[in-house]
Design an enzyme around this catalytic site. Structure first.
Site, PDB file in Angstrom:
ATOM      1  N   ASN A  17       0.853  -1.113  -0.156  1.00  0.00           N
ATOM      2  CA  ASN A  17       0.021   0.136   0.219  1.00  0.00           C
ATOM      3  C   ASN A  17       0.869   1.057   0.035  1.00  0.00           C
ATOM      4  OD1 ASN A  17      -1.886   2.271   0.629  1.00  0.00           O
ATOM      5  ND2 ASN A  17      -2.267   1.454   2.377  1.00  0.00           N
ATOM      6  N   TRP A  18       1.087   1.876  -1.213  1.00  0.00           N
ATOM      7  CA  TRP A  18       1.966   3.024  -1.295  1.00  0.00           C
ATOM      8  C   TRP A  18       1.596   4.261  -0.692  1.00  0.00           C
ATOM      9  CZ3 TRP A  18       4.007   2.994  -7.061  1.00  0.00           C
ATOM     10  CH2 TRP A  18       4.709   1.755  -7.271  1.00  0.00           C
ATOM     11  N   LYS A  19       0.178   4.256  -0.388  1.00  0.00           N
ATOM     12  CA  LYS A  19      -0.334   5.485   0.055  1.00  0.00           C
ATOM     13  C   LYS A  19      -0.032   6.585  -0.572  1.00  0.00           C
ATOM     14  CE  LYS A  19      -0.228   3.270   4.781  1.00  0.00           C
ATOM     15  NZ  LYS A  19      -0.302   3.257   6.220  1.00  0.00           N
ATOM     16  N   HIS A 103      -9.822   0.918   4.536  1.00  0.00           N
ATOM     17  CA  HIS A 103      -8.536   1.237   5.250  1.00  0.00           C
ATOM     18  C   HIS A 103      -8.679   2.202   6.169  1.00  0.00           C
ATOM     19  CE1 HIS A 103      -4.597   2.416   6.551  1.00  0.00           C
ATOM     20  NE2 HIS A 103      -3.898   1.482   5.605  1.00  0.00           N
ATOM     21  N   GLU A 105      -7.107   4.595   7.408  1.00  0.00           N
ATOM     22  CA  GLU A 105      -6.899   6.211   7.288  1.00  0.00           C
ATOM     23  C   GLU A 105      -8.018   6.598   6.477  1.00  0.00           C
ATOM     24  OE1 GLU A 105      -3.115   5.826   5.417  1.00  0.00           O
ATOM     25  OE2 GLU A 105      -2.369   5.171   7.178  1.00  0.00           O
ATOM     26  N   GLU A 172      -5.984  -5.081  10.508  1.00  0.00           N
ATOM     27  CA  GLU A 172      -4.832  -4.022  10.534  1.00  0.00           C
ATOM     28  C   GLU A 172      -5.072  -3.308  11.932  1.00  0.00           C
ATOM     29  OE1 GLU A 172      -2.714  -2.874   6.438  1.00  0.00           O
ATOM     30  OE2 GLU A 172      -4.259  -1.579   7.032  1.00  0.00           O
ATOM     31  N   GLY A 178       1.850   2.458  10.669  1.00  0.00           N
ATOM     32  CA  GLY A 178       2.868   3.355  10.642  1.00  0.00           C
ATOM     33  C   GLY A 178       3.500   3.757  11.985  1.00  0.00           C
ATOM     34  N   SER A 210       2.938  -2.070  10.600  1.00  0.00           N
ATOM     35  CA  SER A 210       4.467  -2.020  10.829  1.00  0.00           C
ATOM     36  C   SER A 210       5.179  -3.527  10.408  1.00  0.00           C
ATOM     37  CB  SER A 210       4.665  -1.535  12.229  1.00  0.00           C
ATOM     38  OG  SER A 210       4.350   0.073  12.309  1.00  0.00           O
ATOM     39  N   GLY A 231       2.632  -1.226   4.334  1.00  0.00           N
ATOM     40  CA  GLY A 231       2.916   0.246   3.944  1.00  0.00           C
ATOM     41  C   GLY A 231       4.003   0.806   3.759  1.00  0.00           C
ATOM     42  N   GLY A 232       4.820   1.397   4.846  1.00  0.00           N
ATOM     43  CA  GLY A 232       5.967   1.955   4.708  1.00  0.00           C
ATOM     44  C   GLY A 232       7.063   0.962   3.946  1.00  0.00           C
TER      45      GLY A 232
HETATM   46  P1  PGA Z   1       2.568   0.293   7.457  1.00  0.00           P
HETATM   47  O1  PGA Z   1       1.122   0.495   7.020  1.00  0.00           O
HETATM   48  O2  PGA Z   1       3.076  -0.969   7.061  1.00  0.00           O
HETATM   49  O3  PGA Z   1       3.323   1.675   7.233  1.00  0.00           O
HETATM   50  O4  PGA Z   1       2.532   0.202   9.271  1.00  0.00           O
HETATM   51  C1  PGA Z   1       0.118  -0.673   6.727  1.00  0.00           C
HETATM   52  C2  PGA Z   1      -0.975  -0.106   6.154  1.00  0.00           C
HETATM   53  O5  PGA Z   1      -1.494   0.962   6.240  1.00  0.00           O
HETATM   54  O6  PGA Z   1      -1.723  -0.727   5.255  1.00  0.00           O
END
Ligand code: PGA
Length: 248
Positions: A17-19, A103, A105, A172, A178, A210, A231-232
């Site tokens: 997930n590149w956000k 998600h 967010e 999640e 994050g 994470s 994500g990251g």
């Molecule tokens: P993260 O994000 O790996 O940066 O914690 C995961 C996600 O939001 O899907």
């Protein structure tokens, strides 16, 4: 007594997930490196979910590679006067196989309700896009002992409306996204097993929050964890490839 032989039926999936990250130049560098270094004998399915404007570039760069693409969100509507929205049929035209739906967010920053997430899930299925449905509790909810109640409500709103089909579920925990603070493998397994009991046994359940190369092996070793939503670490070639390798 020896433990019974477990035959794993579900294929593994690692999705990035590149956000809201990327540029034409950095996408190209990342995907060329990923595609070039991915072990072609790997049976782990790999997907990346870039921001919308890059879907065309990403699908061109991924042509002829085993890496799939997905969107990070879609509209619950098929078409119409919804300024700024993008439909599932539109992302399908760019070769997307997946869309992340619900998600945390989106839920927290953009006010998406369970009902709206369920409508997005249905819109994805109707357009032939496989939803990756995210569920997860906040730290406050976990500390109040409400984790199961929260994820059951989030998943239940979907199951009341539509068959889960071949969709993917991602657990999640919001407090792990994050933050560098991942759930322990045992915490992830407990929630995955709880969710698994509500779904057909062949549904893939990913863990997200994470995940890094250094903690992926222990999390992926859990029997009900079928891969990860990353994500990251999905933006760092070495990290992401190592996570994919670990999922094998
Ligand atoms: P993260 O994000 O790996 O940066 O914690 C995961 C996600 O939001 O899907």
């Amino acid at each position: 007594m020896g433990s019974p032989l477990v035959v794993r039926q579900r294929s593994r999936l690692v999705a990035g997930n590149w956000k809201m990250h990327g540029s034409r130049a950095s996408n190209r560098a990342l995907l060329e490196a990923l595609a070039g270094q991915l072990d072609r004998r790997s049976t782990v399915e790999v997907a990346v979910c870039p921001p919308y404007p890059y879907l065309e570039q990403v699908s061109a760069l991924l042509a002829g590679t085993p890496i799939a693409s997905g969107a990070q969100n879609i509209s619950e509507h098929a078409q119409g006067a919804y300024t700024g929205e993008v439909s599932a049929a539109m992302i399908k035209e760019f070769g997307c196989r997946y869309s992340i739906v619900g998600h945390s967010e989106r839920r927290q920053l953009f006010g998406e309700s369970d009902a709206q997430v369920a409508a997005k899930f249905a819109a994805a299925r109707a357009a032939g896009i496989t939803p990756i449905l995210c569920v997860g509790e906040t730290l406050e909810e976990r500390e109040a002992g409400r984790t199961e109640e929260v994820v059951e409500r989030q998943l239940g709103t979907i199951l009341k409306k539509i068959d889960f089909g071949n969709a993917v579920l991602a657990y999640e925990p919001v407090w792990a996204i994050g933050t560098g603070r991942n759930a322990t493998p045992e915490q992830a397994q407990a929630v995955h097993a709880f969710l698994r009991a509500r779904l057909s046994p062949d549904v893939r359940i990913l863990y997200g929050g994470s995940v890094k190369a250094s903690n992926a092996a222990a999390i992926f070793a859990m029997p009900d964890v079928d891969g990860g939503l990353i994500g990251g670490a999905s933006l760092v070639v070495k990290e992401f490839l190592e996570i994919v390798r670990t999922a094998q």
